[in-house]
Design an enzyme around this catalytic site. Structure first.
Site, PDB file in Angstrom:
ATOM      1  CB  THR A  46       9.975  -2.665  16.175  1.00  0.00           C
ATOM      2  OG1 THR A  46       9.676  -2.515  15.017  1.00  0.00           O
ATOM      3  CG2 THR A  46       9.863  -4.366  16.588  1.00  0.00           C
ATOM      4  CB  SER A  68       9.261   6.010  14.280  1.00  0.00           C
ATOM      5  OG  SER A  68      10.106   5.434  13.374  1.00  0.00           O
TER       6      SER A  68
HETATM    7  N1  ASP Z   1       8.983   0.684  11.661  1.00  0.00           N
HETATM    8  C1  ASP Z   1       9.252   0.763  13.210  1.00  0.00           C
HETATM    9  C2  ASP Z   1       9.535   2.265  13.648  1.00  0.00           C
HETATM   10  O1  ASP Z   1      10.439   2.872  13.152  1.00  0.00           O
HETATM   11  C3  ASP Z   1      10.726   0.189  13.110  1.00  0.00           C
HETATM   12  C4  ASP Z   1      11.273  -0.086  14.673  1.00  0.00           C
HETATM   13  O2  ASP Z   1      10.482   0.336  15.537  1.00  0.00           O
HETATM   14  O3  ASP Z   1      12.370  -0.012  14.782  1.00  0.00           O
HETATM   15  O4  ASP Z   1       8.560   2.470  14.230  1.00  0.00           O
END
Ligand code: ASP
Length: 341
Positions: free
Chosen positions: A14, A59
């Site tokens: 994000t 991630s």
């Molecule tokens: N879904 C995102 C990720 O883990 C959430 C974040 O970046 O905090 O890549």
């Protein structure tokens, strides 16, 4: 500009999103324009370079090959930079932080993982502060020696030992906890380092652990669990190590079918490790009757290790050792402060 240099390894998540004014949508941040995006970075007077994953990834798609890729990038650039910042999605950041702490043996420079709950391109973003503070921490030195020469995780004003963290909240800016190990630093008006909690450098040459075996699994137990389900998990042919996420201090159902299923797995040479579903405290098998038999059949208590640290560490233990006894011995040794001695 002073001569401090930081390498940012941008994997995705994000934090790296900004608004594309033409399309009105969030798109990944282009690091060539890092100073345009965060002009305040110039005030730090550091040389900041970046290497981006291609493609950038959420991630949830991170896997052990990416951990090695990050570690090799650090090794290749180790002599040219004072510290490293890894921008990473928060969802699996604790797994990557744990794995990196195991891969980067004799690490004597800071590797700070950070990310955010809101993209950098959003007005109320937490990413700006996380990113700038992570860079400051990665650059911090005392008597020409890095203050935090270990793999750590910075989020919402706290710096934690990476392999002790747990993402406990999907919305709070303060998304991580480290219940079993105190924080390494906190950022307010000043960044205050708690040196008694931080690894001391050993000044040895950096080495990477790269042998990984992914034949591992996690069984999170719950009331009402069915025999056929447990049997299908422990019966998996490729399985070499299983983490049981148990209740409280390492407790599990005492049904004979459950104990027998786990015993059969151990008899087949599978390493069975017990971690707790609690985010704090430690596994203490034998304290309650509901864990006595697990101990007797040879389940290994992971003490105060997180599940993320235990599962990643097992992959390296299995990668390096064939014999079950040696895997267990290696697993119980402290490698990077992930387990209390
Ligand atoms: N879904 C995102 C990720 O883990 C959430 C974040 O970046 O905090 O890549």
């Amino acid at each position: 500009m002073n001569d401090t240099s930081i390498l940012v390894i941008y994997t995705g998540g994000t934090i790296g999103m900004v608004l594309n004014p033409e399309k009105g949508t969030l798109v990944p941040f282009d690091f060539d324009n890092v100073y345009e995006q965060i002009p305040d970075l110039k005030k730090l007077h550091y040389k900041i370079d970046a290497i981006s994953f291609d493609p950038l990834i959420d991630s949830s798609d991170i896997n052990p090959e990416h951990w090695i890729q990050i570690a090799e990038t650090i090794q290749t650039n180790y002599e040219s930079y004072d510290g490293f910042v890894v921008l990473h999605g928060s969802d699996t950041m604790s797994f990557t932080a744990s794995a990196l702490s195991f891969i980067l043996t004799n690490l004597n420079k800071p590797v700070v993982l950070t990310g955010s709950q809101l993209p950098l391109g959003v007005l109320r973003t937490d990413g700006r502060e996380n990113f700038i503070s992570a860079i400051e921490i990665a650059a911090a030195k005392e008597d020409d020696t890095p203050i935090v020469p270990e793999v750590c995780l910075y989020f919402e004003n706290k710096l934690y030992r990476g392999n002790r963290t747990f993402k406990y909240n999907a919305e709070n800016f303060n998304a991580f906890v480290s219940e079993n190990y105190p924080s390494l630093a906190s950022a307010g008006v000043y960044i205050k380092y708690y040196k008694e909690n931080i690894h001391k450098p050993n000044f040895k040459k950096l080495k990477l652990r790269t042998k990984i075996d992914k034949s591992v699994g996690i069984l999170k137990i719950f009331p009402g669990m069915q025999e056929s389900f447990v049997k299908s998990v422990v019966g998996c042919k490729e399985l070499r190590a299983l983490v049981i996420e148990s209740f409280g201090a390492g407790n599990a159902p005492t049904d004979p079918w459950f104990i027998n299923a786990i015993k059969e797995a151990i008899d087949r040479g599978i390493v069975v490790v017990n971690t707790s579903q609690c985010i704090g405290g430690k596994v203490d098998m034998g304290k309650y009757e509901t864990s006595r038999e697990l101990k007797e059949i040879g389940v290994i208590g992971a003490k105060d290790m997180t599940t993320a640290a235990a599962i990643t560490k097992l992959m390296f233990c299995l990668g390096e050792e064939v014999e079950t006894k040696k895997v267990i011995k290696k697993f119980l040794l402290p490698w990077a402060g992930e387990i209390s001695e």
